[in-house]
Each structure stands twice: as C-alpha cells, then as structure tokens.
Design an enzyme around this catalytic site. Structure first.
Site, PDB file in Angstrom:
ATOM      1  N   THR A 162      64.473 -25.519 -77.418  1.00 45.00           N
ATOM      2  CA  THR A 162      64.514 -26.732 -76.507  1.00 45.00           C
ATOM      3  C   THR A 162      62.879 -26.974 -76.391  1.00 45.00           C
ATOM      4  O   THR A 162      62.377 -26.405 -76.527  1.00 45.00           O
ATOM      5  CB  THR A 162      64.630 -26.424 -74.971  1.00 45.00           C
ATOM      6  N   GLY A 189      64.438 -21.567 -72.905  1.00 46.05           N
ATOM      7  CA  GLY A 189      63.983 -20.677 -73.166  1.00 46.05           C
ATOM      8  C   GLY A 189      66.236 -20.818 -73.094  1.00 46.05           C
ATOM      9  O   GLY A 189      66.422 -19.359 -72.382  1.00 46.05           O
ATOM     10  N   GLY A 190      66.951 -21.459 -72.916  1.00 44.79           N
ATOM     11  CA  GLY A 190      68.401 -21.597 -72.809  1.00 44.79           C
ATOM     12  C   GLY A 190      68.561 -21.103 -71.128  1.00 44.79           C
ATOM     13  O   GLY A 190      67.987 -21.085 -70.233  1.00 44.79           O
ATOM     14  N   ASP A 222      77.624 -24.867 -74.762  1.00 45.04           N
ATOM     15  CA  ASP A 222      76.730 -24.952 -73.989  1.00 45.04           C
ATOM     16  C   ASP A 222      78.550 -24.903 -72.936  1.00 45.04           C
ATOM     17  O   ASP A 222      78.227 -24.868 -71.130  1.00 45.04           O
ATOM     18  CB  ASP A 222      75.787 -25.691 -72.941  1.00 45.04           C
ATOM     19  N   SER A 278      74.156 -26.974 -67.936  1.00 43.29           N
ATOM     20  CA  SER A 278      73.011 -26.314 -68.665  1.00 43.29           C
ATOM     21  C   SER A 278      71.991 -25.752 -67.377  1.00 43.29           C
ATOM     22  O   SER A 278      72.216 -25.330 -66.660  1.00 43.29           O
ATOM     23  CB  SER A 278      72.525 -28.296 -68.976  1.00 43.29           C
ATOM     24  N   SER A 279      70.843 -25.102 -68.303  1.00 48.87           N
ATOM     25  CA  SER A 279      70.200 -24.143 -67.564  1.00 48.87           C
ATOM     26  C   SER A 279      68.655 -24.529 -67.352  1.00 48.87           C
ATOM     27  O   SER A 279      67.577 -24.050 -67.032  1.00 48.87           O
ATOM     28  CB  SER A 279      69.502 -22.529 -68.442  1.00 48.87           C
ATOM     29  N   ARG A 281      72.389 -35.689 -70.523  1.00 48.13           N
ATOM     30  CA  ARG A 281      72.473 -34.275 -70.859  1.00 48.13           C
ATOM     31  C   ARG A 281      74.079 -34.969 -71.641  1.00 48.13           C
ATOM     32  O   ARG A 281      74.312 -36.146 -71.328  1.00 48.13           O
ATOM     33  CB  ARG A 281      73.299 -34.062 -70.347  1.00 48.13           C
ATOM     34  N   THR A 288      66.830 -30.682 -74.886  1.00 49.77           N
ATOM     35  CA  THR A 288      66.960 -30.020 -75.894  1.00 49.77           C
ATOM     36  C   THR A 288      67.964 -30.072 -77.389  1.00 49.77           C
ATOM     37  O   THR A 288      68.768 -31.600 -77.343  1.00 49.77           O
ATOM     38  CB  THR A 288      67.267 -29.070 -74.995  1.00 49.77           C
ATOM     39  N   ASN A 348      69.654 -27.791 -78.303  1.00 50.23           N
ATOM     40  CA  ASN A 348      69.875 -26.551 -78.091  1.00 50.23           C
ATOM     41  C   ASN A 348      69.960 -25.281 -78.508  1.00 50.23           C
ATOM     42  O   ASN A 348      68.896 -24.538 -78.440  1.00 50.23           O
ATOM     43  CB  ASN A 348      71.490 -26.363 -77.781  1.00 50.23           C
TER      44      ASN A 348
HETATM   45  O1  DON Z   1      71.238 -26.720 -71.377  1.00 52.72           O
HETATM   46  C1  DON Z   1      70.515 -25.865 -72.167  1.00 52.72           C
HETATM   47  O2  DON Z   1      70.629 -24.742 -70.904  1.00 52.72           O
HETATM   48  C2  DON Z   1      70.403 -25.263 -73.428  1.00 52.72           C
HETATM   49  N1  DON Z   1      71.331 -25.490 -74.164  1.00 52.72           N
HETATM   50  C3  DON Z   1      68.692 -24.697 -73.563  1.00 52.72           C
HETATM   51  C4  DON Z   1      68.942 -24.514 -74.635  1.00 52.72           C
HETATM   52  C5  DON Z   1      67.494 -23.937 -74.971  1.00 52.72           C
HETATM   53  O3  DON Z   1      66.928 -23.521 -73.998  1.00 52.72           O
HETATM   54  C6  DON Z   1      67.345 -23.002 -76.037  1.00 52.72           C
HETATM   55  N2  DON Z   1      65.381 -22.813 -75.997  1.00 52.72           N
HETATM   56  N3  DON Z   1      65.018 -21.558 -76.113  1.00 52.72           N
END
Ligand code: DON
Length: 561
Positions: free
Chosen positions: A373, A465-466, A415, A444-445, A99, A391, A393
């Site tokens: 991501t 997908g955040g 984030d 993060s997720s 990360r 990612t 982000n």
């Molecule tokens: O680490 C995370 O949770 C986010 N930066 C992920 C971003 C993400 O999945 C964007 N995508 N669709």
C-alpha cells in the site's frame, strides 16, 4: 543513476528533473514552504512542483497520486482505492472515501466451494478478487478542495509514463519476484514483464498507461469509468472469472464522511472513520495505553511495549467483531471509542502476564503476513494539510494488468471477511459486519491521520502495511508525543505489531532483544519480522519549522516546493 542523500537538507534546494536521476531525500527541515512525503522521489517531486506553481496541498496530493500510479506500480494506482483526510487552514476537516466497492454480482459466499470451504486464492489473485476501483473518482472529488485544473495535475504522470523513468533496486527486485504471477494472470504482453531480469536503473516505459491517463485528462471521470478504458477493463474481466460490469463502473461513487476525531494529551487527532477501522483502532489504542500513563515508561521498554501490545490486542478483537462498511451495518464507533467502554475493556490488563486473546474476543483462527500500500503526507505553505493512504491491497494487487490500458487492478475483495473466522492475507479475521454484499465497501486498516495542536496541524502521518498500519501509526504518534522522540527516530526506530489473532507479537528484526526476552518470560510469543511499515511523517513544531521524514525502510522521499 541512484544518488541517496541521507543527510538532512536544511534548505529547500532539492532539484531533480531527469527521470534517470533518482534522488532519495530522507529528511528535510524547512519553514514557510510546502512539503510532500511519499514512497517515491519522482512522485514527491511531482507534488512539490505543483506546490511551486501555485497549487495547494490538495493539488499536490492529486498530482503525487497520479505520479505514484506510474512510478510505484506495486501500490500507487488508478486501479485501486484509498482514503484522504484533510484539514484546511481555516480549520475545516474532511475525509474522502474512495475505497473500492464489491461488484453488483458479488455475494456473501462467492469464495466458498460446495463444501463451504473458503478459496482465498480467488479472493487474493486474478479477476474475481477485484473491487470497483475508486481512486480516479477520489482524485476528482479532491479537486473540490484544490485550485489548479486537473489536466495540469495529471501531466507529470503522463510524462513519466510516456518517457519512462529509472527503476530503483527495490522496484527491480519486486518486479522480478512477481514475474511468474504476472505471467500466470496475464496472457498478453505488458510493460512489467521482459525476458531478462530487471535491474536498478532500467527504464520502465508505460505507453498504454500514458494513453489511459490522457483519456482521463481529456474526458475527466468519464475517461476512466466509461468509454475505452471502462471497456478494456470489462474485456479483461471477461477473459476469466471477473464479475465487474460497465454499470458497476459507471455507478461508482466516493463518500465524503465526517472525520473521526478525539482528544489525546491536549492534541486533536483527526483520522479516518469506517469503512476504515484505522481511526477507531487508533483512538482505542491511544486511550487504553493512556490509562497506564504510557509516557512514564521508556520507549520500547518491556512495560511500554506490554501496555501497547495489550491495547492492540483489545482493539483488534473489536475490529473482528464490530467493524465494517457503515452504510451496511449499525455503526458503533462512538461507543467503541468511549472511555466508558474502554476503561471496562482495560480492566483485565495485568503487568504480571500476557492476557490470553480468548479473554478479549471470540477466537477463531490462524493468520499470516503483509504486502503493499502507500501513504502520502503533504502540507502547503499556507498550512493546508492532507494525508492519503492508497492501495491495490496486495503487491501489484490482483496482478492483473488491464490489457490495452496498462494499469494493475486491485485485489481488495480479500479485505472482506470471505467466511467468518477465515483470515485474509493480513491474518485479519471478521464476521457478519464485514461480510460480502453487493456495492458494500470492504473493511480497511488504512489510517491517514492529522494531529492538531491548538487547532493547527502538528503531525501528518500514515503508512502502508495491512493490519500493521494502525499499530505503526499508533507507535509513531506515541513515539513523538509520549516519548518525545524526534520525527526521524519516531519513524525509523524498530516497531512491533500485535493484532489479537494470532497470539504472537511481531518484532522488527532490530528490536531490542532484552525487551523481547522479558516479554517472553511473562507469556508473550515473539516472532521476528523484516520490516514494519513505510511511515511518512511531517511534524510542525511550535516555531513553525516543518520536519518531514520519509521512512528509511524504502525508497520513500521528501520533496520541498
Ligand atoms: O485496506 C487495507 O487495510 C489493506 N488493503 C491495506 C493493504 C496494505 O497496506 C498492504 N501493504 N503493505
């Protein structure tokens, strides 16, 4: 030319070598062969070729990530970060946390103006939004588990960058839609902007990126974190408000962390611990819906969805309150995933009406939605498994391309919780646990996950997908385990998402309308979203057959060794 094969390939006869010939393979069933599933066919192929030439799953995951950094610039990266969850065929489980970290000059209130208002444009775009990239360090840390020399694993990416490859419809659309942002944040020319619009089949050549990859090939870690590439990155920072220094780059370290594991219906789920909230959320959601015996209900029926939405609500309220970088906060993971805690948390669940979010956590504010991501699932013929989510982000990260080095920088600083209660680009709110501090990792997720049955990989899964990542992984797992759906349907059936705040539940546009209207009658507020996730799943059945499925929502593709 783009050839899309939606058929199931029952043999491993998938061969494609020319970079103008993009073959998307959505589903494969094989035995005693390694497979790679990723967001782009050329990246999956790069990984599969490595398997064929004697590499293991960890060689393949390195080669695939380097290739994604070239062919999937929206999210594949060397300028971002990620997490790897691995299970070796001898049972060893491990994670690599690469990360991004906050620069040394970062501070808690760096995105607040004099009046204390948060400026999320600065945390989401341009040079100040960039965290110290971890990906290249992650690839080198992974090589502890791989067999082939790094020089070999990076070569397919160099070839793709040097010779170019035909872009897909989706990539062309995204590049066109992002052009004004690329121009806003980059004053010098780069490979991603041209006068006329991009169209499917155009060749994207990235000479500068090829040169950067060659420096990594020649000098290893120092080829990225020191020397020419590091200096170009710092020069990029100086053009505007960037704060990353040469020391920040030189001092970047990956963390090898103990996996987060828990039992679920006779399986062992192995996932990512903090600083990703993914593993904790997954454990909380699976356990809470387990208290209602979710498998009794039908997939995507009103009751099943209600149980899952309420599990999501409670888990995301905890995310906002308790989760952050475990090197900086008191890590409450074991308590948060304990039955003692969760059974109590589940007590106010009721089928008669939606639980108000204010009843499960401290309400703060309003969110919005997600971007990019990417996830890779791999298994080799010897049973070594790897799941990586990586990612920048946002889509193309900060939109800043390192001039002379040809790669996008992340906007991962967003984030962090830039101010308690102010939502990030995924609508996630947080507080002190996820506040900005120098060298800290932002929460993060991402949820790269391997499910074991009798100690052996049964499922390898993950998605971008955040904040929708943990909920999509959760649904993919219960689809396969509780609702006994096949891997294709587990991945491609319509999904939904709830994250405590806002109170709304997002449904994919093809979600059953009667379920939505039944839920609305008992107090749920529904929203329609286009798509949720790009899930890559490998499922190994009791007879050793490997079913690999690439999400139908994108250009995602399976390749076999
Ligand atoms: O680490 C995370 O949770 C986010 N930066 C992920 C971003 C993400 O999945 C964007 N995508 N669709």
């Amino acid at each position: 030319m783009k050839k899309i094969l939606f058929t199931i390939l029952l043999a491993s006869s998938f061969i494609s070598a020319q970079y103008t010939d993009i073959n998307i393979v959505k589903e494969v069933k094989v035995k005693n062969k390694g497979v790679v599933v990723s967001a782009h066919p050329l990246a999956s192929e790069a990984g599969a070729k490595v398997l064929k030439s004697g590499g293991n799953a960890y060689d393949a995951i390195i080669a695939t990530q380097y290739a994604l950094a070239v062919v999937y610039p929206q999210a594949g990266n060397i300028g971002g970060g990620g997490f790897l969850v691995g299970v070796k065929n001898n049972g060893e489980k491990f994670t690599i946390d690469y990360r991004e970290t906050a620069p040394k000059k970062a501070s808690r209130d760096m995105y607040l103006d004099k009046k204390g208002n948060a400026n999320t444009d600065l945390s989401q775009n341009g040079r100040l939004s960039v965290g110290i990239p971890g990906s290249v360090a992650g690839f080198f840390a992974t090589s502890k588990y791989s067999k082939l020399p790094m020089e070999k694993l990076i070569q397919p990416a160099i070839d793709l960058a040097e010779k170019g490859f035909a872009i897909t419809d989706q990539e062309a659309n995204l590049l066109n839609a992002s052009k004004e942002y690329f121009q806003k944040h980059n004053k010098t020319s780069n490979a991603f902007v041209k006068n006329e619009a991009w169209k499917s089949g155009d060749i994207l050549i990235q000479k500068e990126l090829a040169e950067t990859l060659r420096l990594i090939q020649k000098f290893g870690l120092k080829g990225f974190y020191q020397g020419k590439t590091a200096e170009l990155l710092i020069a990029e920072m100086r053009k505007d408000n960037g704060i990353i220094t040469l020391d920040d780059l030189k001092n970047y370290k990956v963390a090898e962390r103990k996996v987060l594991e828990f039992e679920y219906k006779g399986n062992t789920v192995v996932s990512m611990p903090l600083p990703s909230s993914g593993g904790i959320l997954l454990a909380q959601m699976l356990k809470m819906s387990g208290y209602e015996n979710l498998e009794k209900y039908q997939h995507n029926s009103t009751k099943a969805v209600q149980i899952m939405v309420e599990a999501e609500r409670r888990a995301f309220a905890d995310r906002a309150e308790y989760m952050g970088d475990p090197d900086f906060i008191h890590d409450k993971t074991l308590y948060l995933i304990s039955d003692e805690y969760l059974k109590n948390r589940w007590k106010n669940f009721s089928f008669t009406q939606a639980t108000p979010s204010s009843d499960v956590g401290k309400i703060i504010k309003q969110p919005k939605e997600s971007t990019e991501t990417t996830h890779i699932s791999v298994i080799d013929k010897d049973g070594n498994a790897a799941a990586v989510t990586t990612t920048l982000n946002g889509l193309y990260g900060s939109k800043v391309v390192v001039s002379g080095a040809g790669f996008f920088l992340n906007n991962e600083m967003d984030d962090f919780s830039v101010k308690p209660g102010v939502p990030n680009m995924f609508g996630a709110v947080g507080g002190e646990a996820n506040s900005i501090q120098p060298n800290k990792r932002m929460l993060s997720s991402m949820t790269p996950t391997i499910v074991l049955k009798n100690g052996k990989p049964f499922m390898i899964v993950g998605t971008p997908g955040g904040t929708t990542i943990p909920t999509s992984v959760y649904q993919s797992i219960v689809n396969a385990i509780d609702f006994k759906l096949n891997p294709n349907i587990s991945v491609n059936s319509p999904k939904f998402h709830h994250q405590w705040l806002p109170e709304t539940v997002a449904f994919e546009k093809n979600f059953p309308e009667n379920t939505i209207s039944n839920l609305e009658k008992i107090g749920y507020k529904a929203e329609r979203w286009g798509q949720l996730g790009r899930t890559e799943m490998i499922l190994i059945d009791d007879s050793g057959n490997i079913h690999a499925v690439a999400d139908g929502r994108g250009d995602d593709s399976v390749a076999v060794e």
